[in-house]
Scaffold this active site. Structure first.
Site, mmCIF file in Angstrom:
data_model
loop_
_atom_site.group_PDB
_atom_site.id
_atom_site.type_symbol
_atom_site.label_atom_id
_atom_site.label_comp_id
_atom_site.label_asym_id
_atom_site.label_seq_id
_atom_site.Cartn_x
_atom_site.Cartn_y
_atom_site.Cartn_z
ATOM 1 N N TRP A 108 0.818 -1.217 0.000
ATOM 2 C CA TRP A 108 0.000 0.000 0.000
ATOM 3 C C TRP A 108 0.854 1.270 0.000
ATOM 4 C CZ3 TRP A 108 -4.628 -0.745 3.972
ATOM 5 C CH2 TRP A 108 -5.388 -1.844 3.562
ATOM 6 N N HIS B 7 12.809 -2.414 -0.864
ATOM 7 C CA HIS B 7 12.036 -1.876 -1.991
ATOM 8 C C HIS B 7 12.848 -0.759 -2.644
ATOM 9 C CE1 HIS B 7 8.951 0.195 -4.274
ATOM 10 N NE2 HIS B 7 8.248 -0.920 -4.209
ATOM 11 N N GLU C 112 12.090 2.049 -3.680
ATOM 12 C CA GLU C 112 11.827 3.397 -3.154
ATOM 13 C C GLU C 112 12.658 3.651 -1.900
ATOM 14 O OE1 GLU C 112 7.557 3.089 -3.136
ATOM 15 O OE2 GLU C 112 7.573 3.147 -5.325
ATOM 16 N N GLU D 36 11.453 -6.448 -9.266
ATOM 17 C CA GLU D 36 10.715 -5.248 -9.659
ATOM 18 C C GLU D 36 11.632 -4.317 -10.444
ATOM 19 O OE1 GLU D 36 7.189 -4.357 -6.856
ATOM 20 O OE2 GLU D 36 8.982 -3.536 -5.946
ATOM 21 N N SER E 127 3.690 -2.335 -12.125
ATOM 22 C CA SER E 127 2.497 -2.106 -12.945
ATOM 23 C C SER E 127 1.653 -3.356 -13.178
ATOM 24 C CB SER E 127 2.886 -1.472 -14.283
ATOM 25 O OG SER E 127 3.530 -0.224 -14.068
ATOM 26 N N GLY F 12 1.456 -2.619 -6.378
ATOM 27 C CA GLY F 12 1.337 -1.288 -5.781
ATOM 28 C C GLY F 12 -0.035 -0.709 -6.037
HETATM 29 P P1 PGA Z 1 3.065 -0.565 -8.949
HETATM 30 O O1 PGA Z 1 4.069 -0.699 -7.696
HETATM 31 O O2 PGA Z 1 2.246 -1.832 -8.976
HETATM 32 O O3 PGA Z 1 2.235 0.643 -8.641
HETATM 33 O O4 PGA Z 1 3.893 -0.422 -10.160
HETATM 34 C C1 PGA Z 1 4.723 -1.909 -7.417
HETATM 35 C C2 PGA Z 1 5.654 -1.745 -6.236
HETATM 36 O O5 PGA Z 1 6.301 -0.708 -6.104
HETATM 37 O O6 PGA Z 1 5.766 -2.660 -5.382
#
Ligand code: PGA
Length: 249
Positions: free
Chosen positions: A12, A99, A101, A169, A210, A231
């Site tokens: 989330w 992750h 990010e 990812e 995505s 995500g």
């Molecule tokens: P997304 O994010 O499905 O919005 O591309 C995936 C994630 O960052 O785990």
């Protein structure tokens, strides 16, 4: 052929408030309860402050609770952080680690993630370790090397090989609507399994970036793909359930 039960994890991120979290988690739990047999494991990873109410909302269903990060220490002077035992204490069974990010915004490098993996396993959590190349690394032909290196360095020297999940990812595919082709995804999954060594054949490797109900069917058509880390599409019950419904029985 080893059987790996598929797993659909909703990340989330920094979304949802108390009420919207319950409106998101509850219908998913109720849907799961109505299914005669689920084709996969289900995990929701809300932000930390919502772990307890989401845990309550999914109680009694097959949906499990996960967190988005943890510290490597068990406790102590780490302002703003949360430890693996603290996550277990509020009902978590999984934790997303490394992750992109967090790698990008907080300078989390693979050796730090390895320490977190160790702490998570010691507390009884299943780590979901994220790896993936950036757009630039892809363009420079470095993707394979980066992924191999991230897998090797993000895992501690000794760890429970039965209790680990890897999520591939590609950074350029996160939140962009872009994705590698299914053959490329399958090839990367193989690379990850080879890098893991002897237990690669039994380790669950997820795809993330995505994933949506519209493309999940094609992604799950590869037997290399053991599920998804989702995500944005996981922020509505229809989106998450729509993806789970694409998992072949
Ligand atoms: P997304 O994010 O499905 O919005 O591309 C995936 C994630 O960052 O785990």
């Amino acid at each position: 052929m080893p059987t790996r039960r598929r797993l659909i994890v909703a990340n989330w991120k920094m979304n949802a408030h108390l009420q919207s979290a319950i409106s998101l988690a509850k219908p998913i739990a109720e849907w799961a309860l109505k299914q005669a047999g689920l084709p996969c494991d289900l995990v929701l990873c809300p932000p930390s402050h919502l772990l307890i109410p989401v845990g309550e909302a999914i109680k009694g269903s097959a949906v499990r609770l996960g967190a988005q990060d943890c510290h490597w220490a068990t406790h102590g002077p780490f302002t703003g952080d949360i430890s693996a035992p603290q996550l277990v204490n509020v009902g978590c069974q999984y934790v997303i680690l490394g992750h992109s990010e967090r790698r990008q915004s907080y300078g989390e490098a693979s050796p730090m993630i390895a320490r977190k993996v160790e702490a998570a396993q010691q507390a009884g959590l299943t780590p979901i370790v994220c790896v993936g190349e950036t757009e630039q690394q892809k363009e420079q032909g470095m993707a394979q090397r980066v992924i191999e290196e991230q897998v090797r360095q993000s895992l501690p020297d000794r760890y429970d090989t039965k209790n680990i999940v890897i999520a591939y990812e590609p950074v350029w595919a996160i939140g962009t609507g872009e994705q590698p082709g299914i053959d490329d995804i399958a090839q990367t999954m193989k690379l990850i399994r080879d890098t893991l060594g002897a237990h690669g054949a039994t380790t669950r490797v997820l795809y993330g970036g995505s994933v949506a109900p519209s493309n999940a069917g094609s992604i799950f058509s590869s037997s290399e793909v053991d599920g998804a880390l989702v995500g944005s599409a996981g922020l509505t019950p229809e989106g998450y359930i729509g993806i789970v419904e694409k998992v072949p029985h």
